[in-house]
Design a protein around this motif. Structure first.
Motif, PDB file in Angstrom:
ATOM      1  N   CYS A   1       0.829  -1.206   0.000  1.00 34.22           N
ATOM      2  CA  CYS A   1       0.000   0.000   0.000  1.00 34.22           C
ATOM      3  C   CYS A   1       0.862   1.254   0.000  1.00 34.22           C
ATOM      4  O   CYS A   1       0.567   2.225  -0.709  1.00 34.22           O
ATOM      5  CB  CYS A   1      -0.922   0.008   1.213  1.00 34.22           C
ATOM      6  N   CYS A   2       1.902   1.256   0.813  1.00 32.21           N
ATOM      7  CA  CYS A   2       2.788   2.422   0.861  1.00 32.21           C
ATOM      8  C   CYS A   2       3.384   2.711  -0.502  1.00 32.21           C
ATOM      9  O   CYS A   2       3.432   3.865  -0.943  1.00 32.21           O
ATOM     10  CB  CYS A   2       3.903   2.196   1.892  1.00 32.21           C
ATOM     11  N   ARG A   3       3.832   1.671  -1.187  1.00 34.40           N
ATOM     12  CA  ARG A   3       4.436   1.874  -2.504  1.00 34.40           C
ATOM     13  C   ARG A   3       3.392   2.387  -3.508  1.00 34.40           C
ATOM     14  O   ARG A   3       3.697   3.244  -4.347  1.00 34.40           O
ATOM     15  CB  ARG A   3       5.066   0.567  -2.998  1.00 34.40           C
ATOM     16  N   LEU A   4       2.170   1.857  -3.422  1.00 37.15           N
ATOM     17  CA  LEU A   4       1.124   2.327  -4.328  1.00 37.15           C
ATOM     18  C   LEU A   4       0.724   3.765  -4.022  1.00 37.15           C
ATOM     19  O   LEU A   4       0.466   4.557  -4.944  1.00 37.15           O
ATOM     20  CB  LEU A   4      -0.095   1.408  -4.248  1.00 37.15           C
ATOM     21  N   LEU A   5       0.680   4.126  -2.747  1.00 39.04           N
ATOM     22  CA  LEU A   5       0.339   5.501  -2.392  1.00 39.04           C
ATOM     23  C   LEU A   5       1.379   6.481  -2.916  1.00 39.04           C
ATOM     24  O   LEU A   5       1.043   7.615  -3.283  1.00 39.04           O
ATOM     25  CB  LEU A   5       0.195   5.636  -0.876  1.00 39.04           C
ATOM     26  N   GLU A   6       2.634   6.065  -2.952  1.00 45.34           N
ATOM     27  CA  GLU A   6       3.671   6.936  -3.523  1.00 45.34           C
ATOM     28  C   GLU A   6       3.341   7.282  -4.969  1.00 45.34           C
ATOM     29  O   GLU A   6       3.687   8.364  -5.452  1.00 45.34           O
ATOM     30  CB  GLU A   6       5.033   6.242  -3.451  1.00 45.34           C
ATOM     31  N   GLU A   7       2.649   6.375  -5.653  1.00 46.83           N
ATOM     32  CA  GLU A   7       2.314   6.588  -7.060  1.00 46.83           C
ATOM     33  C   GLU A   7       1.016   7.377  -7.240  1.00 46.83           C
ATOM     34  O   GLU A   7       0.902   8.170  -8.183  1.00 46.83           O
ATOM     35  CB  GLU A   7       2.171   5.238  -7.772  1.00 46.83           C
ATOM     36  N   VAL A   8       0.044   7.155  -6.362  1.00 46.81           N
ATOM     37  CA  VAL A   8      -1.302   7.693  -6.646  1.00 46.81           C
ATOM     38  C   VAL A   8      -1.663   8.965  -5.889  1.00 46.81           C
ATOM     39  O   VAL A   8      -2.568   9.698  -6.305  1.00 46.81           O
ATOM     40  CB  VAL A   8      -2.394   6.627  -6.390  1.00 46.81           C
ATOM     41  N   ILE A   9      -0.982   9.252  -4.775  1.00 42.25           N
ATOM     42  CA  ILE A   9      -1.330  10.450  -3.993  1.00 42.25           C
ATOM     43  C   ILE A   9      -0.715  11.693  -4.616  1.00 42.25           C
ATOM     44  O   ILE A   9       0.485  11.731  -4.910  1.00 42.25           O
ATOM     45  CB  ILE A   9      -0.833  10.326  -2.532  1.00 42.25           C
ATOM     46  N   HIS A  10      -1.545  12.727  -4.797  1.00 40.91           N
ATOM     47  CA  HIS A  10      -1.068  14.012  -5.301  1.00 40.91           C
ATOM     48  C   HIS A  10      -1.334  15.088  -4.248  1.00 40.91           C
ATOM     49  O   HIS A  10      -2.255  14.963  -3.435  1.00 40.91           O
ATOM     50  CB  HIS A  10      -1.774  14.371  -6.616  1.00 40.91           C
ATOM     51  N   LYS A  11      -0.554  16.124  -4.294  1.00 39.17           N
ATOM     52  CA  LYS A  11      -0.672  17.196  -3.306  1.00 39.17           C
ATOM     53  C   LYS A  11      -2.067  17.818  -3.323  1.00 39.17           C
ATOM     54  O   LYS A  11      -2.655  18.032  -4.382  1.00 39.17           O
ATOM     55  CB  LYS A  11       0.392  18.270  -3.552  1.00 39.17           C
TER      56      LYS A  11
ATOM     57  N   GLY B   1     -19.060  13.369   1.848  1.00 38.76           N
ATOM     58  CA  GLY B   1     -18.385  13.864   0.660  1.00 38.76           C
ATOM     59  C   GLY B   1     -17.689  12.788  -0.156  1.00 38.76           C
ATOM     60  O   GLY B   1     -17.928  11.587   0.008  1.00 38.76           O
ATOM     61  N   GLN B   2     -16.822  13.254  -1.051  1.00 37.61           N
ATOM     62  CA  GLN B   2     -16.092  12.373  -1.947  1.00 37.61           C
ATOM     63  C   GLN B   2     -14.593  12.559  -1.754  1.00 37.61           C
ATOM     64  O   GLN B   2     -14.133  13.604  -1.299  1.00 37.61           O
ATOM     65  CB  GLN B   2     -16.458  12.662  -3.402  1.00 37.61           C
ATOM     66  N   ALA B   3     -13.840  11.527  -2.129  1.00 39.38           N
ATOM     67  CA  ALA B   3     -12.389  11.564  -1.990  1.00 39.38           C
ATOM     68  C   ALA B   3     -11.718  11.397  -3.343  1.00 39.38           C
ATOM     69  O   ALA B   3     -12.316  10.896  -4.297  1.00 39.38           O
ATOM     70  CB  ALA B   3     -11.922  10.456  -1.048  1.00 39.38           C
ATOM     71  N   ASP B   4     -10.481  11.842  -3.412  1.00 39.09           N
ATOM     72  CA  ASP B   4      -9.657  11.563  -4.591  1.00 39.09           C
ATOM     73  C   ASP B   4      -9.103  10.148  -4.524  1.00 39.09           C
ATOM     74  O   ASP B   4      -8.911   9.496  -5.555  1.00 39.09           O
ATOM     75  CB  ASP B   4      -8.491  12.559  -4.656  1.00 39.09           C
TER      76      ASP B   4
ATOM     77  N   GLY C   1     -10.886   9.513  -9.516  1.00 39.07           N
ATOM     78  CA  GLY C   1     -10.406   9.030  -8.218  1.00 39.07           C
ATOM     79  C   GLY C   1      -9.920   7.599  -8.271  1.00 39.07           C
ATOM     80  O   GLY C   1     -10.277   6.832  -9.177  1.00 39.07           O
ATOM     81  N   ARG C   2      -9.091   7.214  -7.280  1.00 44.78           N
ATOM     82  CA  ARG C   2      -8.501   5.880  -7.249  1.00 44.78           C
ATOM     83  C   ARG C   2      -8.868   5.158  -5.957  1.00 44.78           C
ATOM     84  O   ARG C   2      -8.912   5.776  -4.888  1.00 44.78           O
ATOM     85  CB  ARG C   2      -6.961   5.953  -7.333  1.00 44.78           C
ATOM     86  N   PHE C   3      -9.104   3.866  -6.086  1.00 42.77           N
ATOM     87  CA  PHE C   3      -9.364   3.004  -4.942  1.00 42.77           C
ATOM     88  C   PHE C   3      -8.178   2.062  -4.783  1.00 42.77           C
ATOM     89  O   PHE C   3      -7.874   1.276  -5.686  1.00 42.77           O
ATOM     90  CB  PHE C   3     -10.657   2.211  -5.156  1.00 42.77           C
ATOM     91  N   VAL C   4      -7.479   2.159  -3.643  1.00 47.95           N
ATOM     92  CA  VAL C   4      -6.327   1.313  -3.358  1.00 47.95           C
ATOM     93  C   VAL C   4      -6.748   0.296  -2.302  1.00 47.95           C
ATOM     94  O   VAL C   4      -7.121   0.668  -1.189  1.00 47.95           O
ATOM     95  CB  VAL C   4      -5.128   2.141  -2.842  1.00 47.95           C
TER      96      VAL C   4
END
Length: 311
Positions: free
Chosen positions: A163-173, A238-241, A267-270
């Motif tokens: 999950c940590c590695r995937l979050l590095e790819e999908v999370i934006h500021k 609400g909604q999430a990215d 949006g992305r679901f991890v």
């Protein structure tokens, strides 16, 4: 103070379920001794395991938990055994299923963490560090600090590391993130340090929510992370990215019908915590919701996925 150290030899499939059973009893600490994980870190050189031999029997995972030795212990042990034996009714293979317990002093089990937990780089830039060790961060690294004495794990299990590695790819500021089943809050903290500006972390277990809040405070991300107790996305507006769910396959499948309406456009679901044998079931449930599977990663018998809603 005296504590009972209960150990259970089980399967990779049952690991998370056994840990949950211990948490439900109010365990003050849970340790997962995964020989496959130990071998992978020995080979990578990220952990100092020079005094630990290569594990040959990798199919047996040992889960340990600590309960106070008091008048409630006998009843808790009986309840645990009943619940553990009942896992078969949920389609979970118990494996060897050997249960043992012994008395230990508080200082013994608290200090035992320190023999095995050292700074670990779980992604390209994310490093998980125990609170008692010094670590000089390299340029660009993100440090997540944990004290295993009050957390449910060190965050280095395959499911969390993926999950940590995937979050590095999908999370934006500046993004909004929902972390469902946050556990010790590691992924919520990671999302904050990767630049997300609003994170809602929720867990059904009240102890988990408290632990997550403590780890949020340790890492000084309380200004962007809100922790609460709740059932999946219930109570989150609400909604999430990005929605994160590092749980188990059955709960992910139950959560999936809510995901399309809780994600913003693009949006992305991890999701993680899925054993390899359940990948087909989760994939079918994803497609049934009109979503696409963008990425699948596998490690140590576990699977993590990134999914999006079709336009």
């Amino acid at each position: 103070m005296k504590w009972a150290e209960i150990s259970v030899q089980t399967t990779h499939e049952a690991t998370e379920a056994v840990a949950d059973l211990f948490h439900d009893l109010g365990a003050s600490g849970v340790v997962i001794e995964d020989p496959d994980l130990i071998n992978s870190y020995r080979q990578s050189g990220t952990w100092d395991y020079c005094d630990i031999p290569e594990e040959l029997e990798t199919e047996v995972v040992t889960v340990l938990a600590y309960l106070p030795v008091d008048e409630e212990l006998e009843d808790k042990l009986r309840r645990f055994e009943d619940s553990f034996m009942g896992l078969v009714h949920h389609g979970i293979e118990r494996g060897r299923g050997q249960i043992k317990w012994k008395e230990v002093l508080e200082e013994d089990w608290e200090s035992s963490w320190k023999d095995y937990f050292h700074p670990v780089k779980v992604g390209e830039i994310i490093v998980i560090k125990p609170s008692w060790e010094e670590y000089q961060a390299q340029e660009g690294e993100i440090i997540i600090e944990l004290d295993p004495g009050m957390a449910f794990g060190t965050g280095t299990h395959h499911t969390t590391a993926m999950c940590c590695r995937l979050l590095e790819e999908v999370i934006h500021k500046g993004e909004t993130v929902f972390d469902v089943g946050t556990g010790s809050g590691i992924l919520a903290v990671a999302a904050a340090k990767l630049g997300a500006s609003h994170i809602r972390a929720v867990d059904f277990d009240g102890v988990a929510a408290r632990v997550a809040q403590e780890n949020v405070d340790i890492n000084k991300v309380g200004d962007v992370v809100t922790v609460s107790q709740g059932d999946l996305l219930t109570g989150i507006e609400g909604q999430a990215d990005v929605v994160i769910a590092n749980i188990v396959a059955d709960i992910i499948i139950r959560l999936l019908p809510e995901i399309p309406k809780r994600l913003k456009t693009g949006g992305r679901f991890v999701a993680s915590g899925i054993i390899e044998e359940r990948l087909a079931d989760v994939t079918a449930a994803v497609l049934a919701q009109g979503m696409t599977v963008d990425k699948v990663v596998e490690e140590g018998g576990w699977v993590a996925m990134v999914m999006t809603v079709e336009a």
